[in-house]
Design an enzyme around this catalytic site. Structure first.
Site, PDB file in Angstrom:
ATOM      1  N   PRO A  11       0.689  -1.225  -0.064  1.00 53.29           N
ATOM      2  CA  PRO A  11       0.070   0.184   0.066  1.00 53.29           C
ATOM      3  C   PRO A  11       0.941   1.269   0.053  1.00 53.29           C
ATOM      4  O   PRO A  11       2.152   1.453   0.545  1.00 53.29           O
ATOM      5  CB  PRO A  11      -0.736  -0.158   1.524  1.00 53.29           C
ATOM      6  CG  PRO A  11       0.067  -1.214   2.090  1.00 53.29           C
ATOM      7  CD  PRO A  11       0.687  -2.049   0.990  1.00 53.29           C
ATOM      8  N   ASN A  12       0.361   2.402  -0.670  1.00 52.29           N
ATOM      9  CA  ASN A  12       0.895   3.630  -0.834  1.00 52.29           C
ATOM     10  C   ASN A  12       2.148   3.666  -1.764  1.00 52.29           C
ATOM     11  O   ASN A  12       2.390   4.785  -1.889  1.00 52.29           O
ATOM     12  CB  ASN A  12       1.202   4.376   0.369  1.00 52.29           C
ATOM     13  CG  ASN A  12      -0.172   4.222   1.302  1.00 52.29           C
ATOM     14  OD1 ASN A  12      -1.221   5.016   0.749  1.00 52.29           O
ATOM     15  ND2 ASN A  12      -0.370   3.806   2.385  1.00 52.29           N
ATOM     16  N   ARG A  19       5.149  10.880  -2.624  1.00 50.42           N
ATOM     17  CA  ARG A  19       5.123  10.635  -1.453  1.00 50.42           C
ATOM     18  C   ARG A  19       6.173  10.660  -0.122  1.00 50.42           C
ATOM     19  O   ARG A  19       7.271  10.138  -0.634  1.00 50.42           O
ATOM     20  CB  ARG A  19       4.689   9.111  -1.108  1.00 50.42           C
ATOM     21  CG  ARG A  19       4.383   8.312   0.527  1.00 50.42           C
ATOM     22  CD  ARG A  19       4.090   6.932   0.218  1.00 50.42           C
ATOM     23  NE  ARG A  19       4.090   6.571   1.624  1.00 50.42           N
ATOM     24  CZ  ARG A  19       4.289   5.271   1.932  1.00 50.42           C
ATOM     25  NH1 ARG A  19       4.812   4.505   1.124  1.00 50.42           N
ATOM     26  NH2 ARG A  19       4.102   4.882   3.259  1.00 50.42           N
ATOM     27  N   TYR A  24      11.419   8.523   1.051  1.00 54.18           N
ATOM     28  CA  TYR A  24      11.384   7.442  -0.206  1.00 54.18           C
ATOM     29  C   TYR A  24      11.836   7.796  -1.569  1.00 54.18           C
ATOM     30  O   TYR A  24      12.095   6.965  -2.414  1.00 54.18           O
ATOM     31  CB  TYR A  24       9.959   7.105  -0.342  1.00 54.18           C
ATOM     32  CG  TYR A  24       9.214   6.443   0.937  1.00 54.18           C
ATOM     33  CD1 TYR A  24       9.677   5.514   1.618  1.00 54.18           C
ATOM     34  CD2 TYR A  24       7.923   7.377   1.616  1.00 54.18           C
ATOM     35  CE1 TYR A  24       9.227   4.959   2.843  1.00 54.18           C
ATOM     36  CE2 TYR A  24       7.568   6.876   2.827  1.00 54.18           C
ATOM     37  CZ  TYR A  24       8.062   5.668   3.436  1.00 54.18           C
ATOM     38  OH  TYR A  24       7.536   4.984   4.362  1.00 54.18           O
ATOM     39  N   ASN A  75       8.029  -5.878  -1.496  1.00 53.62           N
ATOM     40  CA  ASN A  75       7.970  -4.533  -0.494  1.00 53.62           C
ATOM     41  C   ASN A  75       6.522  -4.385   0.124  1.00 53.62           C
ATOM     42  O   ASN A  75       5.680  -3.893  -0.542  1.00 53.62           O
ATOM     43  CB  ASN A  75       8.346  -3.263  -1.145  1.00 53.62           C
ATOM     44  CG  ASN A  75       8.672  -2.158  -0.282  1.00 53.62           C
ATOM     45  OD1 ASN A  75       7.861  -2.265   0.748  1.00 53.62           O
ATOM     46  ND2 ASN A  75       8.959  -0.937  -0.600  1.00 53.62           N
ATOM     47  N   ALA A  78       3.379  -0.845   4.697  1.00 51.55           N
ATOM     48  CA  ALA A  78       2.898  -1.075   6.074  1.00 51.55           C
ATOM     49  C   ALA A  78       2.530  -2.333   6.390  1.00 51.55           C
ATOM     50  O   ALA A  78       2.322  -2.747   7.638  1.00 51.55           O
ATOM     51  CB  ALA A  78       1.619  -0.022   6.149  1.00 51.55           C
ATOM     52  N   GLU A  99      12.710  -9.944   1.049  1.00 52.41           N
ATOM     53  CA  GLU A  99      11.887  -8.696   1.486  1.00 52.41           C
ATOM     54  C   GLU A  99      12.834  -7.413   1.086  1.00 52.41           C
ATOM     55  O   GLU A  99      13.779  -7.440   1.475  1.00 52.41           O
ATOM     56  CB  GLU A  99      11.602  -8.528   3.017  1.00 52.41           C
ATOM     57  CG  GLU A  99      11.043  -7.414   3.744  1.00 52.41           C
ATOM     58  CD  GLU A  99      10.976  -7.363   5.240  1.00 52.41           C
ATOM     59  OE1 GLU A  99      11.761  -8.260   5.756  1.00 52.41           O
ATOM     60  OE2 GLU A  99      10.144  -6.716   5.783  1.00 52.41           O
ATOM     61  N   HIS A 101      12.827  -2.956   1.265  1.00 53.52           N
ATOM     62  CA  HIS A 101      12.488  -1.730   1.718  1.00 53.52           C
ATOM     63  C   HIS A 101      13.320  -0.404   1.136  1.00 53.52           C
ATOM     64  O   HIS A 101      14.531  -0.596   1.254  1.00 53.52           O
ATOM     65  CB  HIS A 101      12.166  -1.429   3.153  1.00 53.52           C
ATOM     66  CG  HIS A 101      11.606  -2.178   3.837  1.00 53.52           C
ATOM     67  ND1 HIS A 101       9.959  -2.254   4.011  1.00 53.52           N
ATOM     68  CD2 HIS A 101      11.869  -3.502   4.497  1.00 53.52           C
ATOM     69  CE1 HIS A 101       9.591  -3.430   4.446  1.00 53.52           C
ATOM     70  NE2 HIS A 101      10.666  -4.058   4.933  1.00 53.52           N
ATOM     71  N   ARG A 108      13.400   4.040  12.181  1.00 57.59           N
ATOM     72  CA  ARG A 108      12.515   5.005  12.208  1.00 57.59           C
ATOM     73  C   ARG A 108      11.546   4.690  13.459  1.00 57.59           C
ATOM     74  O   ARG A 108      11.998   4.428  14.416  1.00 57.59           O
ATOM     75  CB  ARG A 108      11.710   4.933  11.163  1.00 57.59           C
ATOM     76  CG  ARG A 108      12.470   5.053   9.560  1.00 57.59           C
ATOM     77  CD  ARG A 108      11.559   4.929   8.205  1.00 57.59           C
ATOM     78  NE  ARG A 108      10.502   5.800   8.224  1.00 57.59           N
ATOM     79  CZ  ARG A 108       9.393   5.485   7.327  1.00 57.59           C
ATOM     80  NH1 ARG A 108       9.853   4.623   6.440  1.00 57.59           N
ATOM     81  NH2 ARG A 108       8.639   6.401   7.380  1.00 57.59           N
TER      82      ARG A 108
HETATM   83  C1  DQA Z   1       8.494   0.677   3.502  1.00 60.46           C
HETATM   84  C2  DQA Z   1       8.486   1.182   5.033  1.00 60.46           C
HETATM   85  C3  DQA Z   1       7.309   0.707   5.551  1.00 60.46           C
HETATM   86  O1  DQA Z   1       7.646   0.927   6.984  1.00 60.46           O
HETATM   87  C4  DQA Z   1       6.347   1.830   5.244  1.00 60.46           C
HETATM   88  O2  DQA Z   1       5.176   1.565   5.770  1.00 60.46           O
HETATM   89  C5  DQA Z   1       6.277   2.044   3.698  1.00 60.46           C
HETATM   90  C6  DQA Z   1       7.386   1.882   2.858  1.00 60.46           C
HETATM   91  C7  DQA Z   1       9.773   1.137   2.648  1.00 60.46           C
HETATM   92  O3  DQA Z   1       9.907   0.723   1.412  1.00 60.46           O
HETATM   93  O4  DQA Z   1      10.537   1.870   3.262  1.00 60.46           O
HETATM   94  O5  DQA Z   1       4.964   2.205   3.111  1.00 60.46           O
HETATM   95  O6  DQA Z   1       8.254  -0.380   3.274  1.00 60.46           O
END
Ligand code: DQA
Length: 146
Positions: A11-12, A19, A24, A75, A78, A99, A101, A108
């Site tokens: 998501p997002n 964003r 990011y 990825n 959240a 995984e 990120h 964080r």
């Molecule tokens: C994320 C890190 C997560 O904590 C966050 O909720 C994201 C992006 C990253 O790529 O840094 O949406 O996965």
């Protein structure tokens, strides 16, 4: 025809580029897809690249990868920190999962320190922006070639 590496985005991540760019970066998800496609092609692999804001669709994508793919790069955004369903889905398939990120969640907020997905993955790459995806792909290439 060879099976693809699934690259699954949570998501997002569709909002990358606008964003929180200080966290990011300024590259869009489409930019990251292009980087991944080029790297995969150069190494003789295909990719299936997708994004969803919906947890169940990500579960479906993991299950599809288990049937039609050779490996998963995810990825989970959240859902990393909340989703037993993603943990169970990754455990249920036999393809390796890496995984990734963009940011370094461990540096964080404290709620980002727990990853359900890490507990089901071969390894995690975080903190290198879009390069985390390319490092994840390199890890998959090495795993698949070994
Ligand atoms: C994320 C890190 C997560 O904590 C966050 O909720 C994201 C992006 C990253 O790529 O840094 O949406 O996965």
């Amino acid at each position: 025809m060879s099976k693809p590496i699934y690259i699954i985005n949570g998501p997002n991540l569709n909002l990358l580029g606008t964003r929180e760019p200080e966290i990011y970066g300024s590259q869009t998800l489409a930019d990251i897809e292009t980087l991944c496609r080029n790297a995969a092609k150069a190494n003789g692999f295909k990719i299936e690249f997708l994004q969803s804001n919906i947890e169940g669709e990500i579960v479906d994508a993991i299950q599809d990868a288990g049937k039609k793919g050779v490996a998963i790069i995810i990825n989970p955004a959240a859902y990393t920190h909340t989703s037993v369903a993603l943990y169970d889905a990754i455990k249920a398939v036999s393809v390796p999962c890496i995984e990734v990120h963009l940011s370094q969640p461990a540096a964080r907020e404290s709620f980002r320190r727990r990853s359900f997905v890490s507990e089901a993955s071969v390894g995690t790459i975080s903190g290198f922006g879009a390069n985390s995806y390319l490092l994840g792909l390199q890890a998959v290439f090495d795993l698949l070639k070994s």
